[in-house]
Scaffold this motif. Sequence first.
Motif, PDB file in Angstrom:
ATOM      1  N   LYS A   1      66.625  52.420 -55.027  1.00 49.91           N
ATOM      2  CA  LYS A   1      66.511  51.083 -54.477  1.00 49.91           C
ATOM      3  C   LYS A   1      66.967  50.120 -55.572  1.00 49.91           C
ATOM      4  N   LEU A   2      67.987  49.309 -55.244  1.00 53.89           N
ATOM      5  CA  LEU A   2      68.593  48.427 -56.227  1.00 53.89           C
ATOM      6  C   LEU A   2      68.638  46.988 -55.737  1.00 53.89           C
ATOM      7  N   ILE A   3      68.794  46.074 -56.669  1.00 50.48           N
ATOM      8  CA  ILE A   3      69.040  44.669 -56.370  1.00 50.48           C
ATOM      9  C   ILE A   3      70.446  44.380 -56.868  1.00 50.48           C
ATOM     10  N   LEU A   4      71.301  43.926 -55.981  1.00 48.67           N
ATOM     11  CA  LEU A   4      72.672  43.619 -56.377  1.00 48.67           C
ATOM     12  C   LEU A   4      72.708  42.322 -57.175  1.00 48.67           C
ATOM     13  N   THR A   5      73.452  42.336 -58.277  1.00 49.12           N
ATOM     14  CA  THR A   5      73.616  41.133 -59.092  1.00 49.12           C
ATOM     15  C   THR A   5      74.982  40.501 -58.868  1.00 49.12           C
ATOM     16  N   GLN A   6      75.908  41.249 -58.249  1.00 45.33           N
ATOM     17  CA  GLN A   6      77.233  40.744 -57.909  1.00 45.33           C
ATOM     18  C   GLN A   6      77.600  41.276 -56.532  1.00 45.33           C
ATOM     19  N   GLU A   7      78.621  40.683 -55.934  1.00 47.52           N
ATOM     20  CA  GLU A   7      79.066  41.150 -54.623  1.00 47.52           C
ATOM     21  C   GLU A   7      79.757  42.496 -54.770  1.00 47.52           C
ATOM     22  N   VAL A   8      79.420  43.440 -53.892  1.00 44.24           N
ATOM     23  CA  VAL A   8      80.044  44.761 -53.868  1.00 44.24           C
ATOM     24  C   VAL A   8      80.580  44.972 -52.455  1.00 44.24           C
ATOM     25  N   THR A   9      81.883  45.222 -52.344  1.00 44.98           N
ATOM     26  CA  THR A   9      82.517  45.393 -51.039  1.00 44.98           C
ATOM     27  C   THR A   9      81.845  46.520 -50.272  1.00 44.98           C
ATOM     28  N   GLY A  10      81.459  46.242 -49.051  1.00 45.02           N
ATOM     29  CA  GLY A  10      80.855  47.250 -48.192  1.00 45.02           C
ATOM     30  C   GLY A  10      79.384  47.488 -48.445  1.00 45.02           C
ATOM     31  N   LEU A  11      78.801  46.806 -49.431  1.00 42.56           N
ATOM     32  CA  LEU A  11      77.409  47.052 -49.750  1.00 42.56           C
ATOM     33  C   LEU A  11      76.553  45.795 -49.584  1.00 42.56           C
ATOM     34  N   GLY A  12      76.978  44.679 -50.168  1.00 41.65           N
ATOM     35  CA  GLY A  12      76.192  43.473 -50.017  1.00 41.65           C
ATOM     36  C   GLY A  12      76.557  42.395 -51.019  1.00 41.65           C
ATOM     37  N   SER A  13      75.741  41.356 -51.021  1.00 43.00           N
ATOM     38  CA  SER A  13      75.951  40.176 -51.862  1.00 43.00           C
ATOM     39  C   SER A  13      74.886  40.116 -52.946  1.00 43.00           C
TER      40      SER A  13
ATOM     41  N   ALA B   1      74.430  45.907 -60.300  1.00 42.61           N
ATOM     42  CA  ALA B   1      73.079  45.998 -59.749  1.00 42.61           C
ATOM     43  C   ALA B   1      72.079  46.303 -60.851  1.00 42.61           C
ATOM     44  N   MET B   2      70.814  46.087 -60.500  1.00 43.14           N
ATOM     45  CA  MET B   2      69.722  46.481 -61.393  1.00 43.14           C
ATOM     46  C   MET B   2      68.665  47.180 -60.553  1.00 43.14           C
ATOM     47  N   THR B   3      67.863  47.991 -61.201  1.00 39.96           N
ATOM     48  CA  THR B   3      66.859  48.737 -60.451  1.00 39.96           C
ATOM     49  C   THR B   3      65.815  47.783 -59.892  1.00 39.96           C
ATOM     50  N   TRP B   4      65.308  48.133 -58.723  1.00 41.00           N
ATOM     51  CA  TRP B   4      64.340  47.301 -58.035  1.00 41.00           C
ATOM     52  C   TRP B   4      62.956  47.552 -58.612  1.00 41.00           C
ATOM     53  N   THR B   5      62.254  46.464 -58.903  1.00 42.57           N
ATOM     54  CA  THR B   5      60.847  46.525 -59.303  1.00 42.57           C
ATOM     55  C   THR B   5      60.154  45.335 -58.658  1.00 42.57           C
ATOM     56  N   ARG B   6      58.831  45.363 -58.649  1.00 48.23           N
ATOM     57  CA  ARG B   6      58.110  44.240 -58.061  1.00 48.23           C
ATOM     58  C   ARG B   6      58.386  42.956 -58.831  1.00 48.23           C
ATOM     59  N   GLY B   7      58.499  43.064 -60.148  1.00 51.17           N
ATOM     60  CA  GLY B   7      58.765  41.885 -60.970  1.00 51.17           C
ATOM     61  C   GLY B   7      60.149  41.315 -60.720  1.00 51.17           C
ATOM     62  N   ALA B   8      61.056  42.185 -60.301  1.00 51.08           N
ATOM     63  CA  ALA B   8      62.427  41.739 -60.054  1.00 51.08           C
ATOM     64  C   ALA B   8      62.533  40.942 -58.756  1.00 51.08           C
ATOM     65  N   GLU B   9      61.518  41.003 -57.905  1.00 47.44           N
ATOM     66  CA  GLU B   9      61.541  40.234 -56.660  1.00 47.44           C
ATOM     67  C   GLU B   9      61.682  38.735 -56.927  1.00 47.44           C
TER      68      GLU B   9
END
Length: 152
Positions: free
Chosen positions: A5-17, A39-47
């Motif tokens: 589970k990741l949080i995208l930090t930049q736009e990736v074609t076909g994946l998200g914003s 992207a960076m790994t998803w954590t509660r703090g990263a929300e």
Amino acid sequence: MSTSKLILTQEVTGLGSPGDVVEVKGGYARNYLIPSGFAMTWTRGAEAQVASLRAARQAREAASIEEAQAQKQRLESQPLRLTVRTGQAGRLFGSVSPADVAQAVESAGLGTIDRRSVEFPSAIRSTGTYQATVRLREDVSATLTVEVVAAR
């Protein structure tokens, strides 16, 4: 198979914003997205970071849509001419890269584009006229005509 589970930090074609939370295969995350800074790994703090990324994106979005439309008009208004070294029968030594196109756009005075936003339908390995897609925003893409000519 494991997923990450990741949080995208930049736009990736076909994946998200930027700011989107996505689930991808572990190898794709570990070997490409995270090391490339997409992207960076998803954590509660990263929300909290996700919320600030979304807020910043929405603030930029209003002003940048007009700017993207104007740049699209500039890019599509004239063909981009690339002069490259060639061998026999117009074959290139290597191929035209997205970085070459981004540099040519900037030197032609058409603005600046990110090399990662340039996509070719197939590799350009000989002289001729080709089409390239430039993603200016998530919802704005320009079709750029690229003329590849031999250096004299």
